[in-house]
Scaffold this motif. Structure first.
Motif, PDB file in Angstrom:
ATOM      1  N   ALA A 102       0.495  -0.870  -0.256  1.00  0.00           N
ATOM      2  CA  ALA A 102       0.281   0.031  -0.136  1.00  0.00           C
ATOM      3  C   ALA A 102       0.939   1.299  -0.093  1.00  0.00           C
ATOM      4  CB  ALA A 102      -0.664  -0.096   1.512  1.00  0.00           C
ATOM      5  N   ILE A 139      -1.124   7.496   1.646  1.00  0.00           N
ATOM      6  CA  ILE A 139      -2.361   7.169   2.278  1.00  0.00           C
ATOM      7  C   ILE A 139      -2.210   7.435   3.531  1.00  0.00           C
ATOM      8  CG2 ILE A 139      -4.474   5.902   2.050  1.00  0.00           C
ATOM      9  CD1 ILE A 139      -2.717   3.854   0.378  1.00  0.00           C
ATOM     10  N   VAL A 149      -5.222   6.567   6.735  1.00  0.00           N
ATOM     11  CA  VAL A 149      -6.614   6.155   6.687  1.00  0.00           C
ATOM     12  C   VAL A 149      -7.110   7.155   8.580  1.00  0.00           C
ATOM     13  CG1 VAL A 149      -5.903   4.649   8.618  1.00  0.00           C
ATOM     14  CG2 VAL A 149      -4.574   4.435   6.628  1.00  0.00           C
ATOM     15  N   LEU A 161     -10.145   6.626   3.722  1.00  0.00           N
ATOM     16  CA  LEU A 161      -8.919   6.627   2.994  1.00  0.00           C
ATOM     17  C   LEU A 161      -8.891   6.987   2.217  1.00  0.00           C
ATOM     18  CD1 LEU A 161      -8.437   3.036   2.400  1.00  0.00           C
ATOM     19  CD2 LEU A 161      -7.760   3.962   4.665  1.00  0.00           C
ATOM     20  N   HIS A 199      -5.476  10.400  -0.472  1.00  0.00           N
ATOM     21  CA  HIS A 199      -4.712   9.420  -0.863  1.00  0.00           C
ATOM     22  C   HIS A 199      -4.318  11.438  -1.404  1.00  0.00           C
ATOM     23  CE1 HIS A 199      -0.759   9.168  -2.847  1.00  0.00           C
ATOM     24  NE2 HIS A 199      -1.323   7.299  -3.293  1.00  0.00           N
ATOM     25  N   ARG A 226      -9.037  -1.713   2.720  1.00  0.00           N
ATOM     26  CA  ARG A 226      -8.564  -1.075   4.654  1.00  0.00           C
ATOM     27  C   ARG A 226      -7.314  -1.777   4.475  1.00  0.00           C
ATOM     28  NH1 ARG A 226     -10.471   3.934   7.084  1.00  0.00           N
ATOM     29  NH2 ARG A 226      -9.494   3.468   9.192  1.00  0.00           N
ATOM     30  N   VAL A 246      -4.310  -1.857   3.774  1.00  0.00           N
ATOM     31  CA  VAL A 246      -3.018  -0.255   4.346  1.00  0.00           C
ATOM     32  C   VAL A 246      -3.159  -0.390   4.934  1.00  0.00           C
ATOM     33  CG1 VAL A 246      -3.659   2.200   4.522  1.00  0.00           C
ATOM     34  CG2 VAL A 246      -4.449   1.028   2.414  1.00  0.00           C
ATOM     35  N   GLU A 297      -0.104  -3.717   6.179  1.00  0.00           N
ATOM     36  CA  GLU A 297       1.250  -3.239   6.376  1.00  0.00           C
ATOM     37  C   GLU A 297       2.506  -4.306   5.911  1.00  0.00           C
ATOM     38  OE1 GLU A 297       3.203  -0.751   8.950  1.00  0.00           O
ATOM     39  OE2 GLU A 297       0.972   0.776   9.292  1.00  0.00           O
ATOM     40  N   TRP A 343      -3.484   3.580  -5.125  1.00  0.00           N
ATOM     41  CA  TRP A 343      -3.545   2.790  -3.298  1.00  0.00           C
ATOM     42  C   TRP A 343      -2.258   2.555  -3.363  1.00  0.00           C
ATOM     43  CZ3 TRP A 343      -6.625   5.740  -1.292  1.00  0.00           C
ATOM     44  CH2 TRP A 343      -7.862   6.863  -1.299  1.00  0.00           C
ATOM     45  N   ILE A 344      -1.900   1.483  -4.296  1.00  0.00           N
ATOM     46  CA  ILE A 344      -0.552   0.565  -4.114  1.00  0.00           C
ATOM     47  C   ILE A 344       0.238   0.961  -4.568  1.00  0.00           C
ATOM     48  CG2 ILE A 344      -2.517  -1.214  -3.072  1.00  0.00           C
ATOM     49  CD1 ILE A 344      -2.077  -2.759  -5.670  1.00  0.00           C
TER      50      ILE A 344
END
Length: 373
Positions: free
Chosen positions: A23, A27, A29, A34, A36, A54, A57, A60, A78-79
């Motif tokens: 992730a 981002i 959280v 979420l 960015h 989520r 993220v 981890e 997002w990734i």
């Protein structure tokens, strides 16, 4: 879309083709969403893939291959590959462009009150150059503020500065104590088309308290100026910013201002005084230095979405850095894009988001707005 540095023009840094994947460390959280900062994207419960994203993220973890859903996450930022480095990228939303360092007051809740700076005026040519460069980012910029630790209306060029921002189709914003926001300036700014935002810092309607808090007996003049502007289309948003300690006195002042300006264009917005990352001995702040840093949530992400320019043309990492310890560039010799995409800014972004370990005295470790575990 965010600016891409020269090393990223081929897309390899932002979306490399080789894993493993993780992730994005940029981002934010939050409860129920979420976000960015580098893309402006937000997902909330009910959006397709929110629960799964989520989970990724928050865990981890890393993964070696991508399924169809994860390929979409990659495309949306997002990734990213574990090897990716987006610390030179930014998504510029807010600019603080201080054209003079002079403030007409010395408030106890501001560093100016105890350590006023020498008066300095930005050369007009430098201001014009910076504004022209900012125009390249007008599609993402939501406000160009002529304020930092100064009183913008104290600059005799104030109206001309607003005019130049509007000429370049940039949204002018002002935070003022109103002591110098005279009726002629009000009329001139209205004639230009107004501001996108006006915040008036006024913490009391009691004359003696005002004088004690700010070191100046300006309240009668300030109220006269506010009465003149209160029903005029001076800004899309006109706010009375009421600073205090979230106590009975604070609530009483909020009620007094709401009553006095009821039915006008002003909205009353209370804020707690904060200690400016430990610079002040008053106001709220973290109980102890943050151990792990995960970003910034001070009107968005200061490292990724803001640009702070002093009257000398220096760029500082954050508005809380009154002593300009973390200076990352000089617009007298560099361009806006060179500073924002430069190595100095990138290093501090990595510190602020915990990608690299920051030194113990890094400003974010003592800031109320730092995102942490």
């Amino acid at each position: 879309m965010p600016f891409m540095s020269e090393n990223d023009h081929d897309g390899k840094s932002a979306h490399p083709s080789d894993g493993p994947w993780r992730a994005s460390p940029w981002i934010h959280v939050e409860a129920g969403r979420l976000s960015h900062p580098l893309t402006g994207r937000v997902v909330v419960p009910g959006d397709p893939g929110y629960v799964e994203l989520r989970r990724v993220v928050e865990n981890e973890g890393t993964f070696a291959t991508l399924d169809d859903e994860q390929h979409r996450w990659l495309a949306d930022g997002w990734i990213e590959a574990v090897s990716a480095d987006r610390s030179h990228d930014f998504h510029l939303r807010y600019v603080s462009l201080e054209t003079c360092s002079n403030c007409t007051q010395g408030c106890y809740f501001c560093p100016v009150g105890s350590a006023p700076r020498p008066t300095e005026h930005m050369p007009t040519g430098l201001f014009e150059s910076i504004v022209a460069q900012l125009a390249a980012h007008r599609d993402t910029i939501e406000g160009v503020g002529l304020s930092n630790y100064n009183e913008p209306t104290a600059d005799r060029r104030f109206v001309d500065q607003v005019a130049l921002l509007r000429e370049h189709r940039l949204p002018p914003a002002v935070l003022s104590n109103a002591s110098g926001f005279t009726p002629d300036k009000v009329d001139a700014v209205v004639e230009l088309g107004g501001l996108v935002y006006l915040g008036i810092n006024i913490s009391t309607v009691d004359r003696e308290r005002y004088k004690k808090d700010r070191g100046k007996d300006h309240l009668p003049r300030v109220l006269s100026h506010l009465d003149y502007m209160k029903d005029k289309p001076l800004a899309e948003t006109m706010a009375l910013v009421v600073l205090g300690h979230d106590d009975e006195d604070h609530r009483s002042e909020i009620e007094a201002l709401e009553a006095r300006f009821a039915g006008s264009n002003f909205v009353v917005r209370p804020f707690n005084i904060m200690d400016r990352a430990g610079w002040l001995d008053v106001g709220i702040g973290p109980d102890k230095p943050h151990r792990r840093l995960r970003g910034c949530d001070n009107l968005g992400s200061r490292p990724l979405e803001h640009l702070h320019i002093t009257a000398a043309g220096k760029v500082v990492f954050c508005c809380e850095d009154y002593d300009e310890v973390h200076t990352v560039g000089d617009l007298a010799t560099q361009t806006v894009d060179e500073v924002l995409a430069g190595d100095a800014m990138a290093k501090l972004r990595r510190w602020a988001y915990g990608i690299d370990d920051a030194p113990d005295d890094f400003i974010c470790r003592n800031c109320l707005f730092a995102i942490t575990d």
